[in-house]
Design an enzyme around this catalytic site. Structure first.
Site, PDB file in Angstrom:
ATOM      1  N   ASP A  28      15.481   5.449   9.464  1.00  0.00           N
ATOM      2  CA  ASP A  28      15.089   4.214  10.120  1.00  0.00           C
ATOM      3  C   ASP A  28      13.965   3.607   9.269  1.00  0.00           C
ATOM      4  O   ASP A  28      13.421   4.254   8.364  1.00  0.00           O
ATOM      5  CB  ASP A  28      14.649   4.467  11.570  1.00  0.00           C
ATOM      6  N   TRP A  29      13.638   2.363   9.556  1.00  0.00           N
ATOM      7  CA  TRP A  29      12.746   1.599   8.678  1.00  0.00           C
ATOM      8  C   TRP A  29      11.348   2.208   8.604  1.00  0.00           C
ATOM      9  O   TRP A  29      10.657   2.275   9.622  1.00  0.00           O
ATOM     10  CB  TRP A  29      12.740   0.141   9.118  1.00  0.00           C
TER      11      TRP A  29
END
Ligand code: BGC
Length: 656
Positions: free
Chosen positions: A204-205
């Site tokens: 995820d970011w």
């Protein structure tokens, strides 16, 4: 590489000499978002689950894939299948497919297939157990292996196996003390070895925490940027990561591009197929809206003389959820407010679908007056003068923030909050012919329930939402959506009444284990406000003459006669639940199959539902921790048929 190429959230440069396309990774869960421009703003993914319609869910996924192609982008970051029963206040509830692993898993798989059939890569996320937004990068879920396999992980297993999804996003959270992006047991163990996942895992970011440990645990792509994987050359040279592991990462990414047909069908910007896509948006809103209460007030008669439409911005639009699932709708927004959440400013988007206009169109002979509800007293006065009142209550919700409780809480104007629960109370006491249309992320408490005439759960209804809702209010469309989640009475009834928090890793114990969602309410004998699977209709259905049989190969077949005994045509969702042999210690019942059937008034049909015990959903199975595999136990299984998890009758028992 970080980049805003084509408005994407993530970017990987192509290899021109090999004709290998750049990857543009774009959200999100209810449409194509980030900075790509206008796209179809679909009803929330949870609304899609509330249709219980896999064919329509497939079309939902097709819209996502087509819009990806129209924007020239090619890795779609939708596919949020975290099971929201673990934390119903989750700010991203609207992105999920509900609380049941098989329903959520199959609806999600249908989305993923629809998307990948457009020759773009789809993604399933957030692997795994990423169930709260509060301090989401520090929450460490503690759950026993069997409970994880039979609930949250099962929803992912269905997506990986049934949809052949080519990318998996690791969650921000930790599981058993290890961050998901470097969780060897989850990535290498469950996903790649046990399920045979051949695609690639991305973080995820900014959810990557290391290079070699993450790479060796199974992470194939850091997103965005290369703060950690930029050290890969050094990690290989020092022997921390074998060259073969880097080759494997590359192979997985390249392979995915070929597997979905993206190499042969590269994307380039074009135009969104607005008309076809908006028809799907409308169909999902019509089929997914759930009628929760109706004291004879609905459907409205076209002859109604005066209607009060009350609610924030109900003159111009319907609200949408925020965060990475934010979508700029086709034709532009009706209105954009701003909310400050966790130090960032988020747009609060109202989609161009006006409840007031849609209701006026359905009742041309009526006086239809509007108030935004800022003054409860004025709203009550208007209600008293009107034959019918329709309150459009809007609960905004956003990624990174959980709702403080299940009531209507104003997260947009915290300094001068609008108390919509008080507004509804005031209006309903002035006129009991009050219909509440709830636009919101998921479960909602309703302290005013007994004082209103009707309630519709419209979820976030998307950019054809108002037209769909008006069609239901006036009876052009029979409501046939069913809840894909439990509506608890309040947070005190949840396994964890208080949401944990911390600035360093902290444990979130899932002591409820297998008892998630309705299984918790059933096992603890807690009366929900509305049960999983529930939804009213304008017509009436009866189920009778059920038969059950278990054939070799663990094929469970249920037949039942469904009759539409009312005066209107409509659809019913026939649901099959199973009780497991007592020795297994499972919660009382689990959903194992269903069929949505449309019948004309007076018509009947013999409905057959086949539950394949060997499917990827393991409907008859339990996770055997001794052999670390799925197994089907000998013993007696009770087969229940009905139209909600709390409206069931025993159709029969089978022995295995
Ligand atoms: C979200 C992901 C999303 C990513 C990229 C993160 O904040 O958790 O679901 O795909 O951002 O926008």
């Amino acid at each position: 590489t970080t980049g805003v190429a084509r408005g994407a959230a993530g970017y990987v440069p192509g290899i021109p000499r090999m004709g290998f396309p750049p990857l543009y990774l774009v959200d999100g869960s209810v449409g194509v978002g980030n900075a790509t421009g206008e796209s179809t703003a679909l009803p929330s993914a949870l609304a899609s689950a509330a249709t219980w319609d896999l064919e329509l869910a497939y079309r939902y996924g097709v819209v996502l894939g087509k819009d990806m192609r129209a924007h020239g982008v090619n890795v779609h970051l939708g596919g949020n299948v975290n099971l929201v029963g673990r934390e119903p206040r989750n700010g991203r509830a609207f992105e999920t497919k509900g609380e049941d692993p098989i329903l959520a898993g199959r609806i999600n798989a249908a989305h993923l297939r629809g998307t990948q059939d457009q020759n773009v890569v789809a993604c399933i996320k957030h692997f795994a157990l990423n169930d709260q937004e509060t301090d989401r990068t520090m929450a460490s879920v503690i759950i026993d292996e069997r409970a994880a396999r039979e609930t949250d992980l099962l929803a992912f297993e269905i997506g990986v196996k049934d949809a052949g999804v080519q990318s998996v996003m690791a969650g921000y959270n930790l599981v058993s003390g290890a961050w998901c992006s470097e969780n060897d047991a989850l990535l290498d163990g469950v996903l790649k070895q046990d399920w045979g996942f051949a695609g690639f895992v991305l973080s995820d970011w900014y959810g990557t925490h290391s290079c070699a440990p993450a790479a060796m645990a199974g992470l194939d792509m850091e997103m965005p940027g290369s703060a950690f994987f930029g050290g890969m050359r050094a990690a290989i040279e020092s022997g921390l990561v074998p060259q073969a592991r880097l080759d494997d990462m590359v192979h997985r990414i390249v392979r995915a591009v070929f597997a979905v047909g993206l190499y042969d069908h590269p994307t380039s910007p074009g135009t969104v197929d607005a008309e076809a896509n908006l028809a799907v948006a409308r169909a999902v809103a019509e089929q997914g809206t759930v009628l929760l209460r109706n004291e004879g007030q609905l459907p409205l008669s076209p002859g109604v003389r005066s209607i009060a439409v009350i609610g924030p911005h109900a003159d111009v639009g319907v609200i949408a959820g925020g965060g990475s699932a934010d979508v700029v709708p086709i034709g532009g927004s009706a209105l954009v407010e701003r909310s400050s959440v966790m130090g960032s400013i988020f747009p609060v988007r109202w989609l161009p679908s006006s409840p007031l206009a849609a209701i006026r169109a359905k009742a041309p002979g009526a006086t239809v007056r509007f108030l935004d509800g800022a003054s409860a007293a004025e709203a009550a006065a208007l209600a008293a003068q009107s034959e019918v009142v329709i309150v459009f209550a809007a609960q905004w919700s956003v990624e990174a923030l959980d709702r403080p409780d299940l009531g209507l809480v104003d997260l947009v104007h915290p300094a001068s909050p609008l108390d919509q629960d008080a507004l509804i109370r005031a209006v309903a006491s002035a006129n009991p012919r009050t219909i509440v249309v709830l636009e919101g992320p998921g479960a909602q408490a309703m302290p005013w329930l007994s004082s209103v005439g009707a309630v519709l759960a419209a979820w976030y209804p998307g950019q054809r939402g108002a037209e769909a809702i008006a069609g239901i209010l006036f009876g052009d469309v029979n409501p046939s959506g069913k809840l894909p989640i439990t509506f608890p009475r309040n947070s005190a009834d949840l396994p964890r009444p208080t949401i944990g928090s911390g600035t360093t890793p902290f444990d979130v114990r899932y002591d409820e284990g297998l008892r998630t969602g309705y299984r918790w309410f059933d096992a603890q004998a807690i009366e929900p406000l509305f049960p999983f699977g529930f939804g009213l209709s304008y017509t009436t259905f009866t189920l009778s003459g059920a038969t059950v049989s278990l054939a070799s190969g663990d094929q469970l077949t249920v037949t039942v006669d469904l009759a539409n005994t009312g005066a209107r045509s409509g659809a019913e969702v026939v649901q099959v639940y199973l009780s497991m042999p007592a020795s297994l210690g499972e919660p009382p019942r689990r959903l194992v199959g269903w069929k949505k059937v449309t019948l004309a008034a007076g018509a009947r049909e013999k409905v057959t539902i086949v539950v394949d015990g060997n499917s990827s959903a393991h409907p008859l199975g339990y996770w055997d921790t001794a052999t670390r595999s799925w197994s089907i136990a000998p013993g007696e299984y009770g087969v229940y048929v009905g139209n909600s998890s709390r409206s069931l009758s025993l159709a029969g028992t089978v022995r295995r």
